[in-house]
Scaffold this motif. Sequence first.
Motif, PDB file in Angstrom:
ATOM      1  N   ALA A  63       0.832  -1.212   0.000  1.00  0.00           N
ATOM      2  CA  ALA A  63       0.000   0.000   0.000  1.00  0.00           C
ATOM      3  C   ALA A  63       0.859   1.251   0.000  1.00  0.00           C
ATOM      4  CB  ALA A  63      -0.930  -0.003   1.211  1.00  0.00           C
ATOM      5  N   ARG A  64       2.033   1.159   0.582  1.00  0.00           N
ATOM      6  CA  ARG A  64       2.930   2.300   0.656  1.00  0.00           C
ATOM      7  C   ARG A  64       3.255   2.859  -0.741  1.00  0.00           C
ATOM      8  NH1 ARG A  64       6.103   5.340  -0.604  1.00  0.00           N
ATOM      9  NH2 ARG A  64       8.149   5.966   0.139  1.00  0.00           N
ATOM     10  N   PHE A  65       3.135   2.004  -1.794  1.00  0.00           N
ATOM     11  CA  PHE A  65       3.465   2.427  -3.152  1.00  0.00           C
ATOM     12  C   PHE A  65       2.234   2.767  -3.989  1.00  0.00           C
ATOM     13  CE2 PHE A  65       7.122  -0.122  -1.797  1.00  0.00           C
ATOM     14  CZ  PHE A  65       8.153   0.765  -2.078  1.00  0.00           C
ATOM     15  N   ALA A  66       1.059   2.772  -3.382  1.00  0.00           N
ATOM     16  CA  ALA A  66      -0.161   3.134  -4.105  1.00  0.00           C
ATOM     17  C   ALA A  66      -0.110   4.614  -4.507  1.00  0.00           C
ATOM     18  CB  ALA A  66      -1.386   2.866  -3.237  1.00  0.00           C
ATOM     19  N   PRO A  67      -0.717   4.976  -5.636  1.00  0.00           N
ATOM     20  CA  PRO A  67      -0.715   6.381  -6.071  1.00  0.00           C
ATOM     21  C   PRO A  67      -1.212   7.351  -5.007  1.00  0.00           C
ATOM     22  CG  PRO A  67      -1.495   4.984  -7.842  1.00  0.00           C
ATOM     23  CD  PRO A  67      -1.349   4.100  -6.641  1.00  0.00           C
TER      24      PRO A  67
END
Length: 229
Positions: A63-67
């Motif tokens: 989730a840390r890399f979600a837009p």
Amino acid sequence: MKFAVLVFPGSNCDVDCYKAVEQTTGQPVEYVWHTETDLSSYDVIIVPGGFSYGDYLRSGAIARFAPVLTALTEAAAAGKYILGICNGFQILLESGLLPGAMLRNQSLKFRCHSSRLIVENNGTAFTKDYAPQEIVDIPIAHGEGNYYCDADTLEELKANNQIVFRYEQNPNGSVQDIAGISNKEGNIVGMMPHPERAVHKLLGSEDGKRMFTSILNTWREKNGAAVNG
């Protein structure tokens, strides 16, 4: 005042957070999908609990890399109010918006029950309606809630009064019984217990309700709006 509740694949407390905001504040609230890239129209952003992306790798790591996390980082820098609950707290840690990391519960078991918390810092935007050292009943539901940080970070948290909640009885092995922390400015709070599950007597406790009224009153004071009783 406008609330956003972020939604990731695997979120399961987004509806609870939406309803808690709706019922405790009466303010507009919207779900925001993880692909969104602009959070500028919201005053408060809630990162809810659940199992974002199935908790693959580790909780919050994908989730840390979600837009939407880019937009959340921008909102944090702009001083917007952010509350991360359970998996949301894990995401805030993974993204670097709060210091530290989460480990598996010391028991290696999922813990789901009421928990008594000590309000260590009632000076944040989310805790102003509590009394210092007040004991509140807010439930937990997590398998990776064992908060860890190194000694230097712990001393910094203490020095800046960033420890917001401690467990009266530690259920997971977290360092110094920490249940929730804030950033230095106090506009971002992350916690493992679920205040959205403690907003009505029928739920067993309404002690979580004041986290939502706190942020509403803080926003109104900041913006010069009259506070309704």
